[in-house]
Enzyme design. Structure first.
Site, PDB file in Angstrom:
ATOM      1  N   ASN A 107       0.832  -1.194   0.000  1.00  0.00           N
ATOM      2  CA  ASN A 107       0.000   0.000   0.000  1.00  0.00           C
ATOM      3  C   ASN A 107       0.875   1.255   0.000  1.00  0.00           C
ATOM      4  O   ASN A 107       0.483   2.294   0.509  1.00  0.00           O
ATOM      5  CB  ASN A 107      -0.877  -0.075   1.252  1.00  0.00           C
ATOM      6  CG  ASN A 107      -1.970   0.924   1.257  1.00  0.00           C
ATOM      7  OD1 ASN A 107      -2.613   1.162   0.236  1.00  0.00           O
ATOM      8  ND2 ASN A 107      -2.167   1.557   2.394  1.00  0.00           N
ATOM      9  N   GLY A 108       2.069   1.103  -0.586  1.00  0.00           N
ATOM     10  CA  GLY A 108       3.011   2.219  -0.546  1.00  0.00           C
ATOM     11  C   GLY A 108       2.924   3.134  -1.759  1.00  0.00           C
ATOM     12  O   GLY A 108       3.598   4.148  -1.841  1.00  0.00           O
ATOM     13  N   GLY A 109       2.038   2.765  -2.711  1.00  0.00           N
ATOM     14  CA  GLY A 109       2.045   3.464  -3.994  1.00  0.00           C
ATOM     15  C   GLY A 109       1.278   4.765  -3.994  1.00  0.00           C
ATOM     16  O   GLY A 109       0.164   4.845  -3.489  1.00  0.00           O
ATOM     17  N   LYS A 120      -2.811   5.907  -3.630  1.00  0.00           N
ATOM     18  CA  LYS A 120      -3.772   5.469  -4.635  1.00  0.00           C
ATOM     19  C   LYS A 120      -4.923   4.697  -3.987  1.00  0.00           C
ATOM     20  O   LYS A 120      -6.074   4.792  -4.409  1.00  0.00           O
ATOM     21  CB  LYS A 120      -3.061   4.589  -5.657  1.00  0.00           C
ATOM     22  CG  LYS A 120      -3.919   4.365  -6.886  1.00  0.00           C
ATOM     23  CD  LYS A 120      -3.540   3.124  -7.608  1.00  0.00           C
ATOM     24  CE  LYS A 120      -2.503   3.404  -8.672  1.00  0.00           C
ATOM     25  NZ  LYS A 120      -2.142   2.165  -9.388  1.00  0.00           N
ATOM     26  N   GLN A 183       7.228   0.887   5.315  1.00  0.00           N
ATOM     27  CA  GLN A 183       8.401   0.355   4.635  1.00  0.00           C
ATOM     28  C   GLN A 183       9.514   1.399   4.728  1.00  0.00           C
ATOM     29  O   GLN A 183       9.323   2.475   5.293  1.00  0.00           O
ATOM     30  CB  GLN A 183       8.087  -0.039   3.196  1.00  0.00           C
ATOM     31  CG  GLN A 183       7.840   1.102   2.247  1.00  0.00           C
ATOM     32  CD  GLN A 183       7.806   0.613   0.789  1.00  0.00           C
ATOM     33  OE1 GLN A 183       6.795   0.689   0.135  1.00  0.00           O
ATOM     34  NE2 GLN A 183       8.926   0.119   0.294  1.00  0.00           N
ATOM     35  N   GLY A 212      10.283   0.218  -3.362  1.00  0.00           N
ATOM     36  CA  GLY A 212       9.582  -0.893  -4.017  1.00  0.00           C
ATOM     37  C   GLY A 212       9.080  -1.922  -3.012  1.00  0.00           C
ATOM     38  O   GLY A 212       9.470  -1.924  -1.853  1.00  0.00           O
ATOM     39  N   ASN A 241      -1.006  -6.401  -4.346  1.00  0.00           N
ATOM     40  CA  ASN A 241      -1.048  -4.937  -4.453  1.00  0.00           C
ATOM     41  C   ASN A 241      -2.422  -4.430  -4.023  1.00  0.00           C
ATOM     42  O   ASN A 241      -3.435  -5.013  -4.395  1.00  0.00           O
ATOM     43  CB  ASN A 241      -0.815  -4.501  -5.902  1.00  0.00           C
ATOM     44  CG  ASN A 241       0.531  -4.945  -6.422  1.00  0.00           C
ATOM     45  OD1 ASN A 241       1.414  -5.319  -5.650  1.00  0.00           O
ATOM     46  ND2 ASN A 241       0.699  -4.918  -7.736  1.00  0.00           N
ATOM     47  N   ASP A 243      -4.014  -2.018  -5.159  1.00  0.00           N
ATOM     48  CA  ASP A 243      -4.845  -1.533  -6.274  1.00  0.00           C
ATOM     49  C   ASP A 243      -5.391  -2.688  -7.129  1.00  0.00           C
ATOM     50  O   ASP A 243      -5.976  -2.456  -8.182  1.00  0.00           O
ATOM     51  CB  ASP A 243      -4.093  -0.518  -7.140  1.00  0.00           C
ATOM     52  CG  ASP A 243      -2.955  -1.144  -7.930  1.00  0.00           C
ATOM     53  OD1 ASP A 243      -2.676  -2.340  -7.766  1.00  0.00           O
ATOM     54  OD2 ASP A 243      -2.323  -0.417  -8.725  1.00  0.00           O
ATOM     55  N   LYS A 382      -4.179   1.094 -13.096  1.00  0.00           N
ATOM     56  CA  LYS A 382      -2.934   1.830 -13.337  1.00  0.00           C
ATOM     57  C   LYS A 382      -3.221   3.150 -14.044  1.00  0.00           C
ATOM     58  O   LYS A 382      -2.401   4.053 -14.030  1.00  0.00           O
ATOM     59  CB  LYS A 382      -1.970   1.003 -14.211  1.00  0.00           C
ATOM     60  CG  LYS A 382      -1.618  -0.354 -13.656  1.00  0.00           C
ATOM     61  CD  LYS A 382      -0.659  -0.267 -12.485  1.00  0.00           C
ATOM     62  CE  LYS A 382      -0.375  -1.644 -11.902  1.00  0.00           C
ATOM     63  NZ  LYS A 382      -0.183  -1.612 -10.445  1.00  0.00           N
TER      64      LYS A 382
END
Ligand SMILES: *[C@@H]1O[C@H](CO)[C@@H](O)[C@H](O)[C@H]1NC(C)=O
Ligand SMILES: *[C@@H]1O[C@H](CO)[C@@H](O)[C@H](O)[C@H]1NC(C)=O
Length: 494
Positions: A107-109, A120, A183, A212, A241, A243, A382
């Site tokens: 959930n780092g994106g 996101k 992270q 990452g 992920n 998402d 995406k």
């Protein structure tokens, strides 16, 4: 005087003896990182993090000298034992397996590719719910239906931590089952000097990056969560992920994991033209391994992307045996393939980010293999085109699972291509105030400034293209079937 001092200092720093096998870039990086630690509260945690960064940096400097590229001729297709078909798995799973399961989401994106500035997973995706809301609901249903207590771990980055906490807080009844953890935060590196961008630990956010999702293994160890899971009797970890709302707990795969004693399972699915960048599974010297595009010799990139030779790709839905993970971490740590990303920072400098991906851990585990799953387990968002699909009537939420409408004649979703005007979410929302019905749509291309009215239906192949400086308004209630619209139109009658 101070300039002279600086010069002397630089000369002195340059002349520091190098350790055997250590190159100059490594030495100056260590030196620069060393200056960070003075002013921080928990230098131990920070030092541990920087040690990981330096390890990655050292493989980067080593690769600059001698790039480890795979021997293309040794690459072979995987055998049926290496990638098992989902249809061949046990028909159902034992509920008791769930007692030993934990679920983890990457959930780092940031949704930067969609013009978002926050996490996101905090984006509203369906029926007013965000990715995280839906994931939390999925876990609640799983636990209630099976009378179990499967914990949910959310790995956040320093970019997404606050947004994540905000969403989780809304789910008062579920909060005790949810653990969020951070992270690492690594310094970006200037490409020309190979020096770190940040000047101090509290320097601008933009000068750091989360390295990452391969970072998950170290983060689980450093936060103590790995030991905690083992103490709670958890044996299996399902990661994916955040998402990808198709990545729900699957009792057949879990049952297979228990029966086969595989320590690591990667879900792969059929490759389409949209997935050509994704990593694939190969047979290399008789061993299964993940092949990422960054490891492919440049003259073979086209082969790599072809769906004929490499039919499947990694969905990043991974099943990991927790005790085996502990063994790997205790033994030599988790060596992962290095991924180098270049970006242009806001100050115009080219910077590099050294990252790793979770899937490349596969080679450290016994009996690791792939499971070839249906596409429905991979529904990532995406781009705004992906978002449009999920928001449309093609999908509905049933028990928090995204289900393709039974009214759709084909098992595949339409191909959707949105132009530059739909790159970021704000622009997308402005133009798609109302989401058209798409049950019978095969292909949609929209370019230029096109606005959709309420209750529009699209069927077959529809192409709408507004010329530069022009605007097309698709009027409320209309049906477009196999239509090409272009130019500057005020559509009133169709
Ligand atoms: C995680 O990171 C956020 C943002 O950087 C910070 O506020 C929070 O205290 C961190 N949490 C832990 C447990 O370190
Ligand atoms: C939407 O349009 C269809 C025809 O395409 C019409 O039958 C229906 O009544 C409309 N619904 C609403 C809510 O306007």
């Amino acid at each position: 005087m101070s300039a002279l001092f600086l010069l002397l200092h630089l000369l002195h720093a340059r002349r520091k003896p190098l350790k055997v096998g250590e190159d100059e870039n490594m030495a100056q990086m260590k030196d620069a990182i060393g200056h960070f630690t003075g002013a921080i509260e928990s230098p131990k945690a920070f030092k541990a993090e920087m040690k990981l960064f330096l390890r990655l940096f050292s493989s980067y400097t080593a690769q600059r000298i001698e790039r480890r590229i795979l021997d293309w001729d040794k690459i072979q297709a995987t055998t049926p034992n290496q990638v098992i078909k989902y249809e061949d798995l046990p028909a159902s799973g034992n509920v008791k397996n769930l007692l030993k399961l934990a679920v983890l989401k990457f959930n780092g994106g940031l949704g930067t590719s969609m013009g978002l500035t926050g996490a996101k997973s905090a984006l509203e995706v369906k029926d007013g719910l965000t990715f995280l809301d839906i994931i939390i609901q999925q876990m609640k249903d799983l636990n209630e239906q099976n009378a179990v207590d499967v914990p949910l771990l959310l790995m956040t980055s320093f970019h997404t931590h606050d947004d994540t906490i905000r969403v989780v807080r809304k789910h008062a009844g579920e909060r005790q089952r949810i653990t969020t953890f951070n992270q690492s935060r690594f310094p970006r590196v200037y490409k020309d000097t190979l020096l770190p961008c940040p000047q101090s630990v509290d320097d601008d956010k933009e000068k750091w990056y989360p390295p990452g999702h391969g970072d998950v293994y170290n983060a689980l160890v450093h936060t103590g969560l790995l030991d905690q899971l083992i103490a709670q009797g958890k044996e299996y970890l399902f990661v994916s992920n955040s998402d990808n709302l198709g990545a729900t707990v699957d009792d057949r795969i879990l049952q297979h994991m228990v029966e086969s004693k595989a320590e690591f399972i990667m879900e792969v699915t059929d490759k389409t033209r949209a997935d050509i960048q994704g990593g694939t599974l190969i047979n290399y010297d008789g061993h299964i391994r993940l092949l990422e595009i960054t490891q492919v010799p440049s003259e073979h990139v086209e082969d790599f992307q072809s769906a004929r030779r490499f039919k499947v790709f990694n969905t990043n839905n991974l099943w990991i045996n927790i005790k085996s993970l502990k063994r790997v971490m205790n033994h030599a740590g988790m060596g992962l393939d290095l991924i180098t990303k270049e970006k242009v920072a806001s100050d115009g400098h080219t910077v590099i980010q050294l990252e790793t991906a979770a899937g490349s851990a596969m080679r450290h585990f016994n009996s690791a293999h792939g499971v070839h799953v249906p596409r429905s387990r991979f529904l990532p968002v995406k781009t705004c085109s992906d978002l449009l699909l999920l928001k449309s009537d093609l999908f509905s939420l049933q028990n928090a699972r995204l289900v393709l409408s039974a009214e759709r004649m084909f098992a595949t979703t339409p191909v959707i291509k949105l132009g530059e005007h739909y790159r970021n979410v704000a622009e997308f929302q402005e133009r798609f105030k109302y989401i058209p019905d798409m049950i019978d749509l095969d292909h949609l291309t929209v370019t230029g400034d096109v606005h959709f009215g309420r209750n529009v239906t699209l069927r077959g192949t529809v192409i709408i293209s507004a010329g530069e400086g022009h605007r097309i308004d698709v009027p409320p209630g209309c049906t477009l079937e196999n239509r090409l619209l272009s130019g500057d139109l005020k559509l009133t009658e169709l």
